[in-house]
Write a protein that holds these residues in place. Structure first.
Motif, PDB file in Angstrom:
ATOM      1  N   ASP A 625     -13.284   4.856   8.443  1.00 51.14           N
ATOM      2  CA  ASP A 625     -11.836   4.629   8.448  1.00 51.14           C
ATOM      3  C   ASP A 625     -11.263   5.142   7.125  1.00 51.14           C
ATOM      4  OD1 ASP A 625      -9.264   3.875   8.829  1.00 51.14           O
ATOM      5  OD2 ASP A 625      -9.635   1.714   8.887  1.00 51.14           O
ATOM      6  N   HIS A 626     -10.418   6.152   7.212  1.00 50.96           N
ATOM      7  CA  HIS A 626      -9.821   6.765   6.011  1.00 50.96           C
ATOM      8  C   HIS A 626      -9.010   5.743   5.228  1.00 50.96           C
ATOM      9  CE1 HIS A 626      -6.875   9.142   3.719  1.00 50.96           C
ATOM     10  NE2 HIS A 626      -7.786  10.106   3.711  1.00 50.96           N
ATOM     11  N   GLU A 627      -8.312   4.853   5.935  1.00 56.99           N
ATOM     12  CA  GLU A 627      -7.469   3.889   5.252  1.00 56.99           C
ATOM     13  C   GLU A 627      -8.264   2.822   4.516  1.00 56.99           C
ATOM     14  OE1 GLU A 627      -5.399   6.397   7.443  1.00 56.99           O
ATOM     15  OE2 GLU A 627      -6.685   4.940   8.495  1.00 56.99           O
ATOM     16  N   ASP A 657      -7.558  12.488   7.303  1.00 51.10           N
ATOM     17  CA  ASP A 657      -6.749  11.408   7.877  1.00 51.10           C
ATOM     18  C   ASP A 657      -6.175  11.835   9.226  1.00 51.10           C
ATOM     19  OD1 ASP A 657      -5.332   8.918   7.819  1.00 51.10           O
ATOM     20  OD2 ASP A 657      -3.519  10.086   7.439  1.00 51.10           O
ATOM     21  N   ASN A 661      -1.966   5.031  12.175  1.00 46.59           N
ATOM     22  CA  ASN A 661      -1.261   3.839  11.725  1.00 46.59           C
ATOM     23  C   ASN A 661       0.237   4.078  11.853  1.00 46.59           C
ATOM     24  OD1 ASN A 661      -3.360   1.932  10.259  1.00 46.59           O
ATOM     25  ND2 ASN A 661      -3.872   4.037   9.663  1.00 46.59           N
ATOM     26  N   ASP A 691       3.164   2.950   5.260  1.00 48.20           N
ATOM     27  CA  ASP A 691       2.237   3.528   6.235  1.00 48.20           C
ATOM     28  C   ASP A 691       0.975   3.900   5.476  1.00 48.20           C
ATOM     29  OD1 ASP A 691       0.780   5.212   7.984  1.00 48.20           O
ATOM     30  OD2 ASP A 691       2.627   5.717   9.053  1.00 48.20           O
ATOM     31  N   PRO A 692      -0.171   3.285   5.796  1.00 48.78           N
ATOM     32  CA  PRO A 692      -1.393   3.556   5.018  1.00 48.78           C
ATOM     33  C   PRO A 692      -1.930   4.967   5.218  1.00 48.78           C
ATOM     34  CG  PRO A 692      -1.879   2.158   6.902  1.00 48.78           C
ATOM     35  CD  PRO A 692      -0.382   2.260   6.834  1.00 48.78           C
ATOM     36  N   ASP A 693      -1.419   5.717   6.190  1.00 44.91           N
ATOM     37  CA  ASP A 693      -1.874   7.098   6.335  1.00 44.91           C
ATOM     38  C   ASP A 693      -1.458   7.916   5.123  1.00 44.91           C
ATOM     39  OD1 ASP A 693      -3.107   6.760   8.834  1.00 44.91           O
ATOM     40  OD2 ASP A 693      -1.157   6.825   9.837  1.00 44.91           O
ATOM     41  N   SER A 694      -2.102   9.049   4.954  1.00 47.93           N
ATOM     42  CA  SER A 694      -1.844   9.887   3.777  1.00 47.93           C
ATOM     43  C   SER A 694      -1.072  11.131   4.192  1.00 47.93           C
ATOM     44  CB  SER A 694      -3.168  10.285   3.110  1.00 47.93           C
ATOM     45  OG  SER A 694      -3.963  11.023   4.014  1.00 47.93           O
ATOM     46  N   GLY A 698       1.883   9.756   6.219  1.00 49.85           N
ATOM     47  CA  GLY A 698       2.359   8.549   5.541  1.00 49.85           C
ATOM     48  C   GLY A 698       3.763   8.669   5.013  1.00 49.85           C
TER      49      GLY A 698
END
Length: 1659
Positions: A625-627, A657, A661, A691-694, A698
């Protein structure tokens, strides 16, 4: 007998007098006028006795021969006294005697003789001669001998007078009391005398007495006026003008001056001299002192001096000579007697006639300036270049300046010397020429690479040859010269290069290491021959060496490093990469098995990946999980053959990513309030979603969802700020519900939107607002609890009665501060610590009563540092072991302490206590060095105390106890160490990829006693250890050789610092060393000017200005490569440049009217090899000062005009137009007119156009001549003026013979100046003339040449071309006659009308104007003045109007500039912005004001306004706000690169970085380039996160800055061993217990993070 009687009487009288007590004395005074006849009775003695006194006789005291009895008769009996003679008072004026009676009385008698006017005054002499200087001042006295008068009193002299009335104006007489009763006579001069007017005076002085009638006496006075030198010579001209050819021979007469002096003799004898102090100091001319003839004394040279103004002084020959002076202007006429001059300046530092063969076409070689003192009217010189085989050309920069340029490819190896001839020919008659021949040496450039004598060298050798075996020799040659031809041999970097060596000088190839057939059955590499040039050139030859096989190879991976990328949540079991290792041995030994390691842990225990041992496939073992922070993985893969030989490779896996999310609001509900009176644009609140995505996944954008009242609001899609979009006055509800959604960059929308409740305050009372939206305070960290921090205030409505309250709504979770709810005073609520928190941002809300509305403000509080933290070592004691053989100078230990304070409080220096001669420590780096030789020292142990002390006041310190032990012979533990702790190497920035730099070596030691005999030295593997970013280097894992892997740039990164790690492959021993790579500069950057174009302005004036500005260039290179020289390529007359500083200096006074703009070309060159250069343009604008008075256009040299008018001229008629122009610009050149000396009031002048008009009729007997003084004045601040004298002659018409009425009036004609010759303008013929033949003729007038008259008809015609600009009007006298009886005269006035025959023009040869304006000038600033001119002579045709248009129209709103149509002043029309518009191009058109629009003429000029940059933009950060660093990172490694962008240019956009807070303990060091380095060891267990405030400041003046909060996360490493809570556990166990039963629990703890502190316990 008589004597005895007199004696007796005297005795008796004496006796009587002495006996006054008994005898009485009486007095008797008598008087008588002189001149009475004898026998005149004087008086009676008895009158002196008392009344009734009887007397019978008197005795007289005098003898008979005394004066009394001589002049008087005295009767002794009667006492009667009478005169005996005629008395003369002037002989005796008083008589005294005594008379005694017989009875004893005594009478004292006094007879006074009274004066009568019987004498006239008499002067001692009749005539007196006086000589009086003509310079005698008024009041000068001349003492004369006065007259004598024997009479006295009123009959004496009463005064003097000059009988000649005219003389009384010049002289007067005055009696002066000389004292003692004496009086003298003074003749007084009353006025100055002038011998040159009257040289002799004759007059009479008369003395008069007071008698009636008075008597007089005369004195004749003759005065001769003596000449004095009181007149200076007077020249017959105030100024003399002469011309002389410059070729005139010596003593050639030029002109003669003449002066006269009315004085006499030598006082009037005139001689002439030239005033050498003020004129002609070099004595080019002499003057004959007697005749005044000026002659040539020295050879003249027009080119050196074309004009002489002599001051000639005329002196008389008086004792104190007088003088006067005159000006003699001598103009030297040019003769073409000078050959052109040629000056050559070679544009290189040495000034030598040379050029590099690497010069490109167009490069400058030399500046050639030509000049000729006698240019004549052409003002040009023809310049030609000969020779050079077409490789050179001349390029003209102006009429007299040329640049010798390279025009073809140069090759020194073909031709190294060129002979050039420059010929300059003037345009004189006959023309003269000069030529200069010079040689240009072509200097060598390293343009020929070395050439090998063979392309391929081949040899076969067994792989077991000894190291150092000579194989063969390679040889190359180079056609260049000197260092460029010196050859150095090397082996091009390859994986085989470490096996062989080549001698750099001879080219001999030898083996450098053992060979391996399985690794390379054939050695094929390139030998490089590199010359010594800069930059160097090289060539290669192929070397092939065949190697015999030996079975000694281990598996080898195809890649030393693998990169792979997988998406998060990749399915378990998915294989993502296959690694392959090949064993060069036979199949029996070449079978390979793979294993996977997580760092240095056991194999096959990685939680997320596993490897197939046979195929090498790496597969996923667990969901990723990237996050969760699983962003990258670094795996170690090993390949091992059957005999245990193995190799390894690294695999770097990036987890990509995916947008898994959705954005989430925190919080989901918001409540705020707003007044119903709030204006649109009011900010209500800000919402936030995360948003925890990058990356783009995000990045969140906000959108206001539709609703009932949603249209009244709007949301900023980037920031989430909610604003009021429209007025709420029509809203009826008390609250509004809004919904805002959030969407990430991948299109995923938040599941739950943010719900916002906006309470609408319906009260008419407006809400309260804070005085400021942002407050900034600071407080020291040692401030006690309760200290005041600052005050925030909100302004409430004046009529508000609501209870107010302040609260801290957010920003202080630790409750460090509190706010008084009523006053708004912020105080500390808890102790503060700068090191934990250097600043805090509070959000303050202000509430009013129970109303659901509030206002907000942000408060920034900086917590300032105090020195409350001592430096701290990671450990209080350390222990190291060194060898007795360690050489002096070896670094032994690096002490690192960190101080949590900032600034000086956190700056640490190190020292030893006590000092030791064997050891020393660097005060800043903490490096402990060995200073002495230990080989002879028997000590086995040293103990040192290292003190770390900060620089605060007072300073704090801590101590590290260091124990140094010598290695002993009974050591059994293997060790691994580098040869030195720090390696330093220098390499040029142009080093190509794979250049070998330096070899690092680590050595393993084995036990000497008690160890395993014959145990092999461990195999060592080398690797680079970096913090952030990959340095442009690689290391060979086995040999330790380091190579360049990417191109280097000194200007970007002059130094690299990183660590190299050596690890023993058969154990867990490893060590590190620091490598410092210093990149050496090479001349690869040309100089760069700070601006593309420079603009300077200065006022014109009579003297040079000196330094006017500086051009500045920079060169990113260093040393000589960055040393700059400035060269002025043009305009060497007015300006020069300081070659070192770039200062531009004005050497010659500037005149705007002569040249309003100067354009310079400046070249800057560095001192590197080859030299690099750049040019720039400098525009110098000369601004106007009011230094030119108006000039009348029709005025002759005498500045006087004669105008004739007729007595009957109508009122308001124009007599003449006095038009003047001013060469100055703007208001300085605007002219107005006034008239003086118009006492009779017949004339007036229009102050705008200069028309002189008649204002009233002339009288029947007019004044025949009027003189007016017309004054033209400009509108400058200090106005200048010019005066013209106009003489107006009024003609009266007399009765003519014949009484022809139609020929008696003044005739008026009007003609245009462009009228054709021969055109009849009117007729003067007499229609009712008598029957006779009339003949007409022009008898006088100033237009008798321009006009003619037909003698028979009287038609007046144009005889010569007219020009209004020369003469406006003409006056003629025409006569018609028929002899002998008919003769009449007519007056003709002809007025010339101006024709618009001149087109306006802009001064200067350029039709393109460039000027610069700074972008911060205020609206309405004057930025340029256009000053056009027109040759027409009337106001209408030469009155100019300016207009401004854009080419093309600018793409900005509005018109940025406007021009005053009357004076040409260009002003800004709004605010300029360099970042939006760098330049504005426009067209200025000037038009005259001819009466007919179709006749108007115009011209245009194109102008470009460069908008110059000022520092009005702050830097903006573009780098990330977070960095990570493992806690075991070595000090000095790069942590993060901060970057910011500034929209300004040049120094205004050059950004410098610094840490302003958060680094109080000095853990980090920020360079000005934005590179953040680790400055002190960090410890995850002490502090997980460091928050730094980074400031980016530009270099403008004044500078602007912005800040960024950088979060540095400390990553945990497993650096703490588990520690049991008890050292010894005691327990008892009963026998017969079951297996597996718990008997005791032991507990250990690990300070590392959870990831690193998972414990496994065994027994």
């Amino acid at each position: 007998m008589e004597f005895y009687v007199r004696t007796l009487l005297q005795f008796l009288l004496f006796t009587l007098l002495c006996e006054g007590c008994c005898a009485q004395v009486f007095n008797l005074s008598l008087s008588i006028e002189e001149g009475l006849p004898a026998k005149t009775i004087v008086g009676d003695i008895r009158a002196g006795l008392p009344a009734k006194t009887q007397s019978s006789g008197f005795f007289i005291s005098e003898s008979r021969d005394s004066d009394v009895f001589r002049d008087f008769e005295i009767d002794g009996d009667t006492g009667i006294i009478s005169t005996a003679v005629v008395l003369d008072r002037e002989r005796t004026n008083k008589y005294e005697f005594a008379a005694a009676t017989l009875t004893g009385e005594v009478i004292k008698v006094i007879i006074e003789v009274k004066d009568v006017n019987d004498h006239s005054p008499v002067f001692p002499i009749k005539t007196i001669q006086l000589n009086v200087s003509e310079l005698s001042p008024p009041g000068t006295r001349f003492e004369l001998e006065g007259a004598q008068d024997q009479d006295e009193g009123d009959y004496g002299i009463q005064g003097y007078r000059i009988t000649d009335g005219d003389m009384r104006k010049l002289f007067k007489v005055e009696i002066r009391n000389s004292g003692g009763g004496m009086f003298s006579l003074d003749l007084i001069l009353q006025a100055r005398l002038d011998r040159e007017i009257t040289d002799f005076y004759n007059f009479t002085i008369e003395a008069f007495d007071g008698g009636p009638p008075p008597k007089t006496g005369q004195l004749q006075v003759h005065i001769t006026v003596l000449d004095e030198n009181d007149n200076q010579p007077v020249f017959n001209q105030t100024e003399y003008h002469a011309v002389v050819l410059e070729s005139a021979s010596l003593m050639t007469p030029v002109c003669q001056v003449f002066a006269t002096d009315p004085d006499l003799g030598s006082n009037g004898y005139v001689t002439y001299k030239i005033n050498r102090r003020q004129s002609d100091p070099n004595e080019f001319f002499v003057i004959d002192s007697s005749s005044g003839i000026i002659s040539v004394n020295k050879m003249l040279d027009y080119e050196n001096q074309s004009f002489f103004e002599l001051i000639v002084t005329a002196w008389d020959s008086g004792i104190q000579p007088e003088s006067s002076s005159t000006f003699v202007s001598i103009k030297v006429l040019d003769v073409n007697d000078n050959h052109p001059n040629i000056s050559i300046l070679f544009l290189n530092e040495a000034g030598a006639p040379e050029v590099s063969e690497g010069a490109r076409p167009g490069d400058y070689v030399a500046r050639i300036a030509v000049s000729d003192p006698d240019l004549g009217d052409v003002k040009k010189i023809d310049v030609h270049l000969q020779g050079g085989d077409g490789m050179f050309s001349l390029k003209s920069t102006d009429d007299f300046l040329y640049v010798l340029c390279v025009d073809g490819p140069l090759d020194r190896e073909i031709k190294d010397l060129f002979e050039l001839t420059v010929t300059a020919i003037d345009f004189g008659s006959p023309s003269l020429s000069s030529e200069t021949t010079f040689q240009v040496q072509v200097t060598d450039v390293n343009d020929n690479p070395p050439v090998f004598d063979q392309n391929i060298y081949e040899e076969s050798i067994p792989e077991d040859v000894h190291e150092g075996t000579a194989l063969f020799r390679v040889k190359a040659t180079d056609r260049d010269l000197g260092r460029n031809s010196q050859i150095i041999y090397s082996i091009m970097q390859s994986e085989q290069e470490q096996l062989l060596n080549v001698d750099a000088t001879s080219g001999l190839i030898t083996t450098a290491a053992g060979l391996d057939h399985e690794r390379e059955t054939e050695l094929r590499f390139l030998v490089v021959a590199t010359d010594g040039g800069s930059p160097s050139l090289s060539s290669t030859a192929t070397v092939i060496i065949h190697v015999l096989d030996v079975n000694d190879n281990k598996p080898v991976f195809k890649q030393q490093f693998y990169n792979a990328t997988i998406k998060e949540h990749t399915a378990v079991g998915t294989c993502i990469l296959q690694v392959t290792a090949i064993d060069a041995d036979d199949a029996e030994f070449g079978s390979v098995r793979y294993s996977l390691y997580d760092g240095f842990s056991s194999k096959d225990d990685h939680p997320f990946f596993h490897i197939n041992s046979v195929t090498g496939e790496i597969c996923v073992s667990q969901d990723i999980d990237h996050e969760a922070g699983l962003v990258t993985f670094d795996l170690l893969i090993k390949a091992e053959d059957q005999d245990g030989l193995r190799s390894q490779t690294f695999v770097h896996i990036d987890v990509e990513d995916v947008n898994d999310n959705a954005p989430v609001f925190s919080p989901e509900k918001y409540v705020t309030s707003v007044s119903i009176h709030a204006q649109p644009g009011t900010e209500l609140l800000s919402i936030f979603a995360s948003d925890p995505d990058s990356g783009n996944n995000g990045k969140i954008t906000y959108e206001l969802l539709p609703g009932d009242s949603a249209s009244l609001f709007t949301v900023d899609q980037s920031t989430g700020s909610v604003y009021l979009n429209a007025s709420l006055s029509q809203l009826r509800s008390s609250s509004v519900k809004l919904s805002v959604s959030a969407q990430d960059g991948g299109g995923v929308t938040a599941i739950y939107p943010a719900n916002i409740t906006v309470n609408i305050l319906q009260s008419d009372q407006p809400p309260a607002l804070f005085q400021k939206a942002h407050y900034t305070f600071s407080i020291s960290e040692d401030a006690p609890v309760g200290s005041s921090v600052g005050l925030v205030q909100a302004v409430t409505p004046a009529n508000s009665v609501e209870v107010v309250s302040y609260i801290i709504s957010s920003g202080d979770p630790q409750r460090l501060f509190s706010i008084d709810s009523h006053s708004g005073i912020i105080t500390t609520g808890q102790p503060l610590d700068h090191e934990s928190l250097s600043y805090i941002i509070l959000n303050i809300q202000f509430h009013m009563g129970t109303l659901p509305i509030y206002s907000s403000a942000q408060v920034n509080i900086s917590i300032t540092d105090v020195n409350d933290n001592p430096p701290v070592f990671q450990k209080t004691s350390e222990h190291i072991i060194i060898s007795h053989n360690t050489p002096p100078g070896t670094p032994l230990f690096i002490a690192h302490a960190h101080d949590a304070d900032s600034g000086l409080n956190g700056r640490i220096h190190y020292l030893l206590r006590t000092e030791s001669h064997l050891f020393s420590i660097h005060p800043h780096l903490g490096t402990l060095m060995l200073n002495g030789d230990l080989s002879g020292d028997s000590s086995l142990r040293y103990e040192l105390n290292i003190i770390a002390e900060d620089e605060g006041h007072p300073s704090l310190s801590s101590t590290l106890h260091l124990v140094i032990e010598m290695d002993s012979l009974d050591s059994v533990e293997d060790t691994l160490a580098f040869e030195t702790l720090v390696y330093q190497v220098e390499i040029g920035e142009s080093a190509p990829k794979d250049t070998r730099m330096i070899q690092v070596r680590a050595h393993g030691t084995k036990s000497q006693l008690g160890g395993t005999p014959g145990k092999a030295v461990p195999i060592i593997a080398y690797s680079l250890k970096t913090l952030s970013g990959v340095p442009p280097f690689r290391i060979h894992p086995e040999t330790g050789w380091m190579f360049v892997s990417q191109s280097l740039d000194y200007e970007t990164e002059p130094m690299y610092r990183f660590s190299v790690c050596a690890k023993a492959q058969n154990g867990k021993t490893e060590t590190t060393a620091t490598v410092v790579v210093m990149v050496q500069d090479e001349n690869d950057n040309p100089p760069v000017f700070s601006r593309d174009v420079y603009f300077f302005s200065l006022q014109e004036g009579p003297s040079p200005h000196g330094m006017i500005g500086t051009v500045k260039a920079t060169d990113r290179d260093s040393h000589n490569n960055g040393v700059l020289s400035y060269i002025l390529l043009s305009d060497g007359k007015y300006f020069r440049i300081n070659s070192r500083t770039g200062e531009i200096i004005n050497m010659v006074a500037l005149d705007r009217e002569e040249q309003a703009q100067h354009v310079l070309k400046v070249m800057v060159t560095d001192q590197g090899r080859p030299r690099l250069n750049t040019t720039t343009t400098v525009h110098i604008l000369v601004t106007d000062v009011n230094d030119n008075p108006p000039q009348f256009t029709h005025l002759p040299a005498t500045k006087e005009l004669n105008v004739q008018v007729w007595i009957g001229i109508p009122v308001n008629s124009v007599v003449i137009t006095m038009f003047a122009k001013d060469l100055d610009a703007g208001e300085n050149g605007t002219v107005k007119f006034t008239v003086k000396d118009n006492r009779l009031g017949h004339f007036s002048i229009d102050n705008h156009n200069g028309d002189v008009r008649v204002t009233s009729q002339f009288y029947s007997n007019p004044q025949k001549r009027y003189t007016l003084r017309v004054v033209a004045t400009d509108n400058g601040i200090f106005p200048l003026e010019e005066t013209a004298v106009v003489h107006i002659q009024v003609y009266a018409l007399d009765q003519q013979n014949g009484n022809s009425m139609d020929f008696q009036s003044l005739k008026h004609f009007t003609v245009h100046e462009d009228i054709k010759l021969g055109t009849v303008i009117g007729s003067l013929g007499i229609s009712n003339a008598p029957d006779m033949q009339l003949r007409y003729s022009i008898v006088e007038g100033d237009g008798s040449l321009q006009f003619g008259i037909k003698s028979s008809s009287g038609e007046l015609y144009v005889a010569q071309h007219l020009d209004y600009e020369v003469t406006q009007c003409y006056f003629l006298v025409v006569r018609a006659e028929a002899p002998p009886t008919f003769n009449v005269t007519a007056f003709v006035a002809i007025r010339v009308v101006d024709v618009n025959d001149h087109t306006p023009w802009f001064p200067g040869s350029d039709n393109f104007v460039v000027f610069g304006v700074y972008e911060d000038v205020t609206n309405g600033t004057a930025v340029y003045v256009f000053n056009a001119r027109d040759g027409d002579g009337s106001l209408r045709n030469s009155e100019l109007y300016y207009s401004l248009t854009y080419d093309p129209d600018p793409a900005i709103e509005g018109l940025p500039l406007h021009i005053d149509p009357h004076n040409g002043v260009v002003k800004t029309n709004g605010q300029l912005d360099h970042e939006c518009t760098e330049s504005i191009v426009f067209r200025v058109t000037v038009s005259d004001n001819a009466e007919e629009p179709n006749d108007r003429k115009h011209t245009s000029v194109i102008a470009q306004m460069i908008v110059l940059d000022v520092n009005d933009n702050s830097p903006t950060f573009i780098s990330t706000e977070m960095a990570c660093v493992p806690e075991d990172t070595e000090v000095g490694l790069l942590v993060h690169h901060v970057m910011a962008k500034d929209e300004d240019e040049g120094s205004n956009g050059h950004v410098i970085y610094s840490v302003i807070s958060g680094n109080e303990k000095g853990y980090f060091q920020m360079e000005s380039t934005g590179h953040l380095y680790l400055n002190s060891s960090v410890d995850y267990e002490s502090q997980h996160v460091h928050i730094l405030t980074i400031q980016a400041r530009d270099s403008g003046v004044p500078s602007l800055s912005s800040t960024q909060t950088l979060t540095v996360k400390i990553l945990d490493v497993n650096d703490n061993p588990p520690v049991f809570q008890q050292h010894i556990y005691n327990t008892t166990v009963m026998e017969n217990r079951e297996p597996g039963e718990v008997i005791v629990t032991v507990t250990a703890v690990d300070l590392d993070s959870e990831q690193q502190s998972g414990l496994l316990q065994d027994i």
